[in-house]
Design a protein around this motif. Structure first.
Motif, PDB file in Angstrom:
ATOM      1  N   CYS A 158     -20.458  48.824   9.769  1.00  0.00           N
ATOM      2  CA  CYS A 158     -21.749  48.322  10.600  1.00  0.00           C
ATOM      3  C   CYS A 158     -22.156  47.059  10.084  1.00  0.00           C
ATOM      4  O   CYS A 158     -21.998  46.562   8.862  1.00  0.00           O
ATOM      5  N   PHE A 161     -27.050  46.143   9.336  1.00  0.00           N
ATOM      6  CA  PHE A 161     -28.003  46.085   8.130  1.00  0.00           C
ATOM      7  C   PHE A 161     -29.606  46.519   8.244  1.00  0.00           C
ATOM      8  O   PHE A 161     -30.519  45.702   7.772  1.00  0.00           O
ATOM      9  N   TYR A 239     -26.660  52.356  19.415  1.00  0.00           N
ATOM     10  CA  TYR A 239     -27.502  51.550  18.540  1.00  0.00           C
ATOM     11  C   TYR A 239     -28.494  51.050  19.951  1.00  0.00           C
ATOM     12  O   TYR A 239     -27.979  50.444  20.850  1.00  0.00           O
ATOM     13  N   ARG A 278     -34.734  46.110  12.915  1.00  0.00           N
ATOM     14  CA  ARG A 278     -34.065  47.160  14.213  1.00  0.00           C
ATOM     15  C   ARG A 278     -34.050  46.222  15.089  1.00  0.00           C
ATOM     16  O   ARG A 278     -33.084  46.566  16.164  1.00  0.00           O
TER      17      ARG A 278
END
Ligand code: SF4
Length: 443
Positions: A158, A161, A239, A278
């Motif tokens: 991924c 982070f 996501y 995010r």
């Protein structure tokens, strides 16, 4: 290995998530191909000599503790003479590879998260057996879920982070598997009886960018949906930021692509989302959800939310409660913030929400969701839904609709008015709804 000699036994124990389970399936296949007798999460009978391989989870506090406890339990069993040796692999040993060997010296060997071949080679050496690890395809695996459904991991790692998350520190950068390789695996699994594919990765939304320079999720799922024998495809771990919108028409167009999306949103307050790193705002989140629901009618959205992130005010939490009431997620899980070493949050923020307040917020959020979950189930009474039968029990068959992912979502108890087998699809009229189950009759 001479005829009649029983094969040396190994028990592979899996902690954590479905992505870890796929890794266990790969190492189990390698060990099996090498000649060992491989069990998975088995209660080995007393007096049996075997090696235990623990595939650990290193995600958050509770999961780490569970993994440590499993290791200590195996070491105690070794002292009692039941276990020959203890091997540890997976996320916890990857993350704490410098500390754990000194802390738990009873463990015979420690391996990284992806060192499946190393486990097989070590056991061949340690058992001084005539076994030999056979070359196998990277993705060859022993399916340990019921044989008609399988997790399909399409990428590793991924690049996001998120402030609270240690996963990128464990798994490394995002790495997509090539579409052709995945389709080869799908074809092979179909030939072995798999009809339902639960597609997973750390970050489904990033699929393809690293190897094709563009999002390739829609292309992959479109080609899977057209593959003979693929009865169901379900998508997990999307996501929200940079969401691949071109997957929506693919989901809407194919009956064998479940009207289901697992997408972790974590929060809805702009300040909290910003501190969580995010890369999305509350407005953008709402627009995303509106578009998903508009383009895929009847879709069930599963999300994951977090309470108690550093700096989460009462007002911010009330916004989260209102968001859950407003969005009425068909499926929702939540957990409290837990500070994880070396994450951005641990280095830059103070864990200033007390455990009591975190628990109170978690309880309130789940109480709101429980009502929504029951109402979502009640809305299915009187409808006929296609159910995949998983197991036969005394009074019922147990199965799942397209809206039910294994292990985490409700199940359907199907009356035994006709003969059904695990792996069979059946149309079921829903007669009754319970908070986490539906009851129905075949039509
Ligand atoms: S998307 Fe965020 S939460 Fe998910 S694995 Fe990556 S860093 Fe962790």
């Amino acid at each position: 290995m001479t005829q009649g000699m029983s094969r040396y036994k190994v028990n592979v124990v899996t902690m954590g998530c479905s992505k870890n389970l796929v890794d266990s399936e790969r190492v189990s296949r390698m060990l099996g191909d090498a000649g060992f007798d491989v069990s998975n999460d088995a209660d080995m009978s007393p007096g049996e000599r075997y090696t235990v391989v623990i595939n650990t989870c290193g995600f958050i506090g509770d999961a780490k503790e569970e993994s440590i406890e499993a290791i200590l339990e195996a070491c105690r069993a070794k002292e009692d003479g039941g276990v020959d040796r203890v091997y540890v692999m997976g996320c916890l040993s990857e993350r704490y590879r410098d500390d754990l060997p000194a802390e738990i010296p009873e463990v015979d060997r420690w391996f990284g998260k992806f060192d499946w071949a190393g486990v097989a080679d070590a056991l061949v050496a340690d058992t001084a057996s005539s076994y030999a690890r056979r070359r196998s395809r990277e993705w060859d695996r022993k399916i340990t879920t019921p044989s008609h459904h399988a997790y399909l991991k399409i990428a590793e790692g991924c690049n996001r982070f998120c402030a609270f998350c240690a996963i990128p520190l464990i798994t490394g950068r995002f790495k997509s598997r090539p579409i052709e390789e995945i389709l080869d695996e799908v074809a092979e699994l179909v030939s072995r009886g798999v009809v339902e594919f639960n597609v997973i990765a750390q970050d489904l939304s990033a699929y393809g960018h690293d190897i094709y320079g563009r999002s390739a999720l829609a292309e992959l799922i479109e080609r899977m949906a057209q593959t003979r024998g693929v009865g169901r495809i379900r998508l997990h771990y999307a996501y929200p930021a940079d969401f691949p919108y071109d997957i929506l028409p693919v989901m809407a167009a194919h009956d064998n692509v479940c009207k289901y999306l697992d997408i972790a949103l974590q929060h809805i307050d702009d300040t909290v989302l910003g501190n969580m790193r995010r890369h999305i705002t509350a407005d953008e989140t709402r627009r995303l959800l509106d578009r998903i629901r508009a383009e895929v009618p009847g879709i069930h959205i599963r999300t994951t939310l977090m309470v108690g992130f550093p700096g989460e005010t009462d007002e911010a939490f009330e916004r989260l409660i209102d968001f859950v009431k407003e969005q009425r997620f068909e499926r929702m899980g939540a957990f409290a913030y837990c500070e994880e070493d070396d994450t951005w949050a641990a280095r830059n923020l103070t864990d200033n929400i007390s455990d009591d307040v975190k628990q109170q917020r978690l309880d309130r959020l789940m109480a709101v969701q429980e009502d929504i979950a029951l109402e979502t189930n009640e809305a299915k009474v009187g409808k006929t839904l296609r159910v995949l039968i998983d197991v036969e029990q005394d009074d019922y068959y147990v199965g799942r609709t397209e809206f039910d992912s294994p292990e985490v979502d409700p199940e359907v108890l199907v009356e035994k008015t006709v003969n059904l087998k695990p792996g069979q699809f059946c149309d079921v009229e829903i007669l009754r709804a319970l908070p986490f189950e539906l009851i129905g009759r075949p039509v």
